[in-house]
Scaffold this active site. Structure first.
Site, short mmCIF file in Angstrom:
data_model
loop_
_atom_site.label_atom_id
_atom_site.label_comp_id
_atom_site.label_asym_id
_atom_site.label_seq_id
_atom_site.Cartn_x
_atom_site.Cartn_y
_atom_site.Cartn_z
N TYR A 167 -6.06 -10.32 9.77
CA TYR A 167 -4.88 -10.08 8.92
C TYR A 167 -3.62 -10.68 9.53
CZ TYR A 167 -1.57 -7.62 5.96
OH TYR A 167 -0.56 -7.33 5.08
N ASP A 191 0.83 -1.21 0.00
CA ASP A 191 0.00 0.00 0.00
C ASP A 191 0.86 1.26 0.00
OD1 ASP A 191 -1.85 -1.94 0.30
OD2 ASP A 191 -2.42 -1.42 2.34
C1 GLA Z 1 -3.47 -4.79 3.20
C2 GLA Z 1 -2.00 -4.62 3.58
C3 GLA Z 1 -1.09 -4.92 2.39
C4 GLA Z 1 -1.45 -6.25 1.73
C5 GLA Z 1 -2.95 -6.36 1.50
C6 GLA Z 1 -3.36 -7.73 1.01
O1 GLA Z 1 -3.85 -3.81 2.27
O2 GLA Z 1 -1.75 -3.32 4.05
O3 GLA Z 1 0.24 -4.89 2.80
O4 GLA Z 1 -0.99 -7.33 2.49
O5 GLA Z 1 -3.70 -6.07 2.67
O6 GLA Z 1 -2.84 -7.98 -0.24
#
Ligand code: GLA
Length: 387
Positions: free
Chosen positions: A224, A174
């Site tokens: 996550y 991101d």
């Molecule tokens: C979030 C995290 C990223 C990535 C996505 C999944 O956006 O911030 O680093 O792991 O999830 O692809």
């Protein structure tokens, strides 16, 4: 937007002498999901929506934060001498975290500032509103304090802040996509070494349409971090039989050859997603380069199926949006984007089918889920800039 931001600043802090206005985008990931902390490839792009800030350097070390998106929180006071996570500081922990992380990396931010933020990314939508604030703050610190830091380093410091200050073990996608955004291009990034390449996103007679499920998710309280440790455990087991650094080092064939050592159904599914999704991303970029948008779209669809069944990060809201999208005329590809568990889907839709797409998917979603989805036809924009 510059004038609007100056007006906001005046409303909050009284006058606009010496105020500068900055912008950083949000991002959407086209393919390569949950691969960035597995040493795999990602293919995101920056959007023209994002976060704005009007800011003025102070003579002392005080920090005063205000967000036009959370006006009820008022001005959040802090100081360069008190950069610790505080629950009551709420969203301001993101910019605070970046200023803290800059210090940890020996970048000297020696003056505080008064700052007003405004974001037009739907909050909690999975379009990286938090990474956008982070990169924006890092960029502002660079510009105002003359820091000798490049955009990639800003993205790394922002990720460090998110990991160590805000407690989310996110990968680099991101922050990197936001810092390095380029108009009309997606970024093919190898997260194992940060090699990257810009690929023009030429969709011909189609556009990117984002559907926001309006199911809120916070990365911190989602699963996550759990997914990340599941992948680490699967990797550790694989490493007992094959010499690899990350799951991204494996081809599909190698994974199939060695997967029995994982000896756990759930962990095997998680690792399978990471390996196959990485390869899918590589193939998708090849397809795009060969102008084969149809294949690119099919790989997006496969990505969703894998996130749904093997990685299990979709949920009924995202699945409804995507499954409904697949049934519509003129849809080239559709999948969830971002961390999952709520947030948005990304769709490639033919121009002349967009209205019907929004209408039909919107209706089906509301009927099944009980509240509305929002749709955005988006454009791909640049990284951070001063306005
Ligand atoms: C979030 C995290 C990223 C990535 C996505 C999944 O956006 O911030 O680093 O792991 O999830 O692809």
């Amino acid at each position: 937007m510059r004038d609007t931001m100056l007006n906001y600043f005046k409303e909050v802090f009284g006058d606009t002498d010496g105020v500068k206005v900055f912008f950083a985008p949000g991002r959407v990931n086209l393919i390569g999901e949950h691969t960035d902390y597995n040493g795999g490839h990602v293919f995101p792009c920056a959007l023209t929506i994002g976060t704005y800030a009007a800011v003025r350097l102070r003579k002392d070390r005080k920090l005063r934060f205000h967000s036009m998106n959370f006006t009820e929180k008022g001005i959040i006071d802090s100081s360069l001498d008190d950069l610790v996570y505080k629950k009551e500081d709420d969203w301001a922990n993101y910019p605070k975290g970046v200023l803290w992380a800059l210090g940890e990396h020996s970048y000297n931010v020696d003056k505080g500032f008064d700052i007003v933020y405004f974001g037009n990314i739907p909050n909690g939508s999975g379009l990286s509103s938090s990474a956008s604030i982070e990169v924006l703050t890092g960029f502002i610190a660079k510009q105002l304090c003359g820091l000798d830091i490049d955009l990639i380093k800003i993205s790394l410091v922002s990720q460090y802040a998110e990991n160590k200050f805000n407690g989310v073990n996110c990968g680099i996608m991101d922050q990197f996509a936001i810092a390095m955004g380029k108009q009309d291009h997606a970024i093919f990034l190898d997260t194992s070494n940060l090699n990257y390449e810009y690929a023009p996103l030429e969709l011909g007679d189609a556009k990117l349409v984002i559907a926001c499920s309006n199911k809120k998710r916070g990365l911190g309280d989602s699963k996550y971090n759990e997914r990340r440790s599941e992948c680490e455990e699967a990797l550790a087991r694989l490493q007992t039989v094959v010499k690899i650094e990350t799951l991204g080092d494996l081809s599909e064939e190698e994974f199939e050859q060695h997967k029995d050592v994982i000896k756990d159904e759930v962990l095997t599914k998680r690792a399978k997603h990471a390996v196959y999704e990485n390869q899918r991303t590589i193939h998708a970029v090849e397809a795009l380069k060969a102008n084969d948008i149809t294949k690119f779209g099919l790989l997006m669809n496969d990505s969703h199926i894998s996130l749904q069944h093997d990685y299990e990060v979709t949920g009924i809201e995202l699945d409804t949006l995507v499954e409904s999208a697949w049934k519509q005329e003129g849809v080239i590809g559709a999948r969830m984007t971002g961390a999952g568990f709520g947030g948005c889907t990304v769709n490639i839709v033919k121009n002349d089918a967009i209205d019907a797409f929004i209408d039909n998917v919107g209706k089906e979603y509301e009927e099944k889920i009980g509240y509305k989805a929002d749709f955005y036809v988006v454009e791909i924009g640049d990284g951070p800039k001063e306005l």
